[in-house]
Design a protein around this motif. Structure first.
Motif, PDB file in Angstrom:
ATOM      1  N   TYR A 347       0.771  -1.099  -0.013  1.00  0.00           N
ATOM      2  CA  TYR A 347       0.031  -0.012   0.024  1.00  0.00           C
ATOM      3  C   TYR A 347       0.893   1.182   0.042  1.00  0.00           C
ATOM      4  O   TYR A 347       0.492   2.293  -0.708  1.00  0.00           O
ATOM      5  N   GLU A 348       1.980   1.366   0.783  1.00  0.00           N
ATOM      6  CA  GLU A 348       2.779   2.548   0.562  1.00  0.00           C
ATOM      7  C   GLU A 348       3.359   2.467  -0.577  1.00  0.00           C
ATOM      8  O   GLU A 348       3.801   3.471  -1.151  1.00  0.00           O
ATOM      9  N   TYR A 363       8.077  12.695   1.228  1.00  0.00           N
ATOM     10  CA  TYR A 363       9.231  12.253   2.524  1.00  0.00           C
ATOM     11  C   TYR A 363       8.388  11.578   3.527  1.00  0.00           C
ATOM     12  O   TYR A 363       7.111  11.257   3.265  1.00  0.00           O
ATOM     13  N   TYR A 364       9.266  11.096   4.295  1.00  0.00           N
ATOM     14  CA  TYR A 364       8.498  10.514   5.679  1.00  0.00           C
ATOM     15  C   TYR A 364       9.229  10.977   6.984  1.00  0.00           C
ATOM     16  O   TYR A 364      10.272  11.639   6.805  1.00  0.00           O
ATOM     17  N   PHE A 365       8.390  11.024   7.929  1.00  0.00           N
ATOM     18  CA  PHE A 365       9.115  11.663   9.253  1.00  0.00           C
ATOM     19  C   PHE A 365       9.217  10.755  10.428  1.00  0.00           C
ATOM     20  O   PHE A 365       8.047  10.099  10.405  1.00  0.00           O
ATOM     21  N   THR A 366      10.166  10.418  11.165  1.00  0.00           N
ATOM     22  CA  THR A 366      10.223   9.916  12.218  1.00  0.00           C
ATOM     23  C   THR A 366      10.882  10.668  13.652  1.00  0.00           C
ATOM     24  O   THR A 366      11.837  11.386  13.391  1.00  0.00           O
ATOM     25  N   GLY A 367       9.787  11.003  14.587  1.00  0.00           N
ATOM     26  CA  GLY A 367      10.331  11.703  15.918  1.00  0.00           C
ATOM     27  C   GLY A 367      10.038  10.876  16.946  1.00  0.00           C
ATOM     28  O   GLY A 367       9.303  10.109  16.993  1.00  0.00           O
ATOM     29  N   GLY A 371       6.798   9.112  16.762  1.00  0.00           N
ATOM     30  CA  GLY A 371       6.734   7.829  16.043  1.00  0.00           C
ATOM     31  C   GLY A 371       6.905   8.493  14.566  1.00  0.00           C
ATOM     32  O   GLY A 371       7.103   9.577  14.217  1.00  0.00           O
ATOM     33  N   GLU A 372       6.273   7.690  13.628  1.00  0.00           N
ATOM     34  CA  GLU A 372       6.567   7.646  12.207  1.00  0.00           C
ATOM     35  C   GLU A 372       5.178   7.972  11.494  1.00  0.00           C
ATOM     36  O   GLU A 372       4.215   7.428  11.659  1.00  0.00           O
ATOM     37  N   LEU A 373       5.560   9.030  10.555  1.00  0.00           N
ATOM     38  CA  LEU A 373       4.561   9.510   9.652  1.00  0.00           C
ATOM     39  C   LEU A 373       5.030   9.032   8.308  1.00  0.00           C
ATOM     40  O   LEU A 373       5.994   9.081   7.798  1.00  0.00           O
ATOM     41  N   ASP A 374       4.074   8.015   7.681  1.00  0.00           N
ATOM     42  CA  ASP A 374       4.314   7.225   6.617  1.00  0.00           C
ATOM     43  C   ASP A 374       4.642   8.355   5.125  1.00  0.00           C
ATOM     44  O   ASP A 374       5.958   7.907   4.556  1.00  0.00           O
ATOM     45  N   PHE A 375       4.172   9.406   4.983  1.00  0.00           N
ATOM     46  CA  PHE A 375       4.436  10.403   3.878  1.00  0.00           C
ATOM     47  C   PHE A 375       4.190  11.855   4.561  1.00  0.00           C
ATOM     48  O   PHE A 375       3.196  12.163   4.993  1.00  0.00           O
ATOM     49  N   LEU A 376       4.799  12.658   3.916  1.00  0.00           N
ATOM     50  CA  LEU A 376       4.924  14.022   3.960  1.00  0.00           C
ATOM     51  C   LEU A 376       4.999  14.629   2.478  1.00  0.00           C
ATOM     52  O   LEU A 376       6.030  14.430   1.789  1.00  0.00           O
TER      53      LEU A 376
END
Length: 446
Positions: A347-348, A363-367, A371-376
């Motif tokens: 799916y991603e 992009y993606y983000f991990t904080g 936690g993680e956001l799949d896409f930005l």
């Protein structure tokens, strides 16, 4: 390729023809995505005279063109090799597999300036072989980047009327549910798209046969072509590592974070050791890198971390074609995480493919605190949008997205959860059916 495969890029070719002054067109993209077929169809339909040369197959033309000493000499050689007369003002000259004789482009510049004929170039691995093409003066050459067929194009091939997507777009615009009969139809087609992908030959086989065996054979052939290209075009000292990275993509997407673990590559411990190998796959257009950002704030490019990335195949069908056939039954039924395997990576992958084809740089983000956001992504206004992709039924559980939306200092302007559902808004989050990734689009520019 079947005759019924309508492509959006045809309109881009028409826009180039009507809007150019003295510009050639370079059509780029991965192998087997239909570039040659579409240009040929366009040339025959839109010009009185269409001249085509394939420099990979036509040894005489390639050797003759390579020997040209100046623009006039090249035009003479083109006219001799052409199968029909060159008529000023009504002839398109298409030179395919231009990477076999890249010096032609320098000479054609002067011919384009004369304005007598239109020129289109295309070929395989142009991002690797013709990087210097983009350094030519602005105004001389436009570039059209083609991608595999997107979901909407796949639906056209399956006989879905254009009004269906118009209704879906209206539902997205008004944040109202898609009529249930249409939502079920689009979800069913989307599940089939996950299996076929957007490679035209694979789609054509599915339209013709309605079965998956020939589709998977074509997908296997394409992956083999890509591996052969690595052997043929990649630097000798990097070929084995590039091939290993490419082969690892399906297994890397099967881990919980989808991040590519550099340590999984043989005898590699640091990203810096193989950064060029990742870049080669990206420039060859056979893999889509999605990089991490340090913070969800515009401009996303400013906080990109090159050493952390997810790596996807350029076409989702090439990914699902690597799975055991029986394991893909859950994809067809939309079971997501409830099937025999977790399809989160699938799916991603399709969302990354759709976003890239529609003008976004995902992009993606991990904080640590979120936690993680799949896409930005950023829209044309510079707004940062967060996308969470859910393959299972628990799509309303998204703790990382909730924390990121409430985190002071973050600058997320909109939040979407794409899942096996219909359109619905709950507070800051807009839930969308997974196929609506195909409706997110930046304006196309040729």
């Amino acid at each position: 390729m079947v005759e019924t495969l309508k492509r959006k890029a045809y309109d881009d070719l028409l826009a180039w023809k009507s809007g150019k002054t003295k510009q050639a067109l370079l059509v780029t993209g991965a192998r087997q995505i239909g570039k040659t077929y579409l240009i040929r169809e366009f040339g025959r339909a839109e010009y009185d005279h269409f001249i085509e040369f394939n420099l990979a197959l036509d040894d005489a033309a390639r050797e003759s063109f390579a020997a040209a000493r100046n623009p006039g000499d090249l035009l003479l050689r083109i006219s001799i090799a052409a199968s029909e007369p060159l008529v000023p003002g009504s002839t398109l000259i298409f030179i395919d597999e231009i990477q076999y004789c890249p010096d032609i482009i320098t000479l054609v510049k002067a011919l384009v300036d004369k304005g007598e004929y239109d020129y289109i170039f295309s070929g395989s691995l142009l991002g690797v072989e013709l990087e210097n093409v983009r350094s030519y003066p602005v105004g001389y050459m436009s570039e059209l980047f083609m991608y595999p067929m997107d979901f909407e194009e796949f639906c056209w091939s399956m006989g879905l009327a254009g009004e269906a997507f118009a209704m879906a777009r209206e539902s997205l615009r008004n944040e109202q549910p898609v009529p249930e009969y249409l939502n079920e139809r689009l979800l069913g087609l989307f599940h089939r798209y996950l299996l076929t992908g957007g490679m035209p030959d694979a789609v054509g086989a599915f339209v013709r046969d309605g079965t998956i065996d020939n589709v998977r054979r074509i997908q296997s052939d394409i992956r083999r072509f890509y591996n052969r290209d690595i052997t043929q075009y990649a630097p000798k000292d990097r070929r084995l590592v590039i091939q290993e990275i490419y082969r690892l993509i399906p297994s890397e997407l099967n881990n919980s974070t989808r991040r590519f673990k550099v340590g999984d590559v043989s005898q590699v411990k640091r990203y810096s050791q193989i950064e060029d190998e990742f870049l080669w796959l990206s420039r060859a257009n056979v893999a889509l890198p999605v990089y991490n950002v340090e913070e969800p704030r515009s401009p996303l490019l400013a906080s990109r971390e090159r050493k952390l990335l997810k790596l996807f195949y350029s076409d989702v069908g090439l990914l699902t074609g690597t799975y055991d056939k029986q394991a893909t039954l859950g994809i067809l039924d939309g079971l997501g995480a409830e099937g025999r395997m977790n399809y989160g990576g699938v799916y991603e992958s399709v969302v990354a493919q759709e976003l890239t084809a529609h003008g976004f740089v995902p992009y993606y983000f991990t904080g640590k605190k979120t936690g993680e956001l799949d896409f930005l992504i950023e829209d044309e206004s510079g707004r940062v949008l967060a996308l969470e992709i859910k393959s299972g039924s628990r799509f309303r559980s998204h703790a990382a997205l909730n924390k990121a939306l409430d985190m002071p200092g973050y600058a997320i302007d909109g939040a979407y959860v794409l899942a096996e559902t219909n359109v619905a808004r709950e507070g800051k989050v807009l839930y969308l059916p997974i196929y609506m990734a195909s409706l997110l689009q930046r304006p196309r520019v040729v």
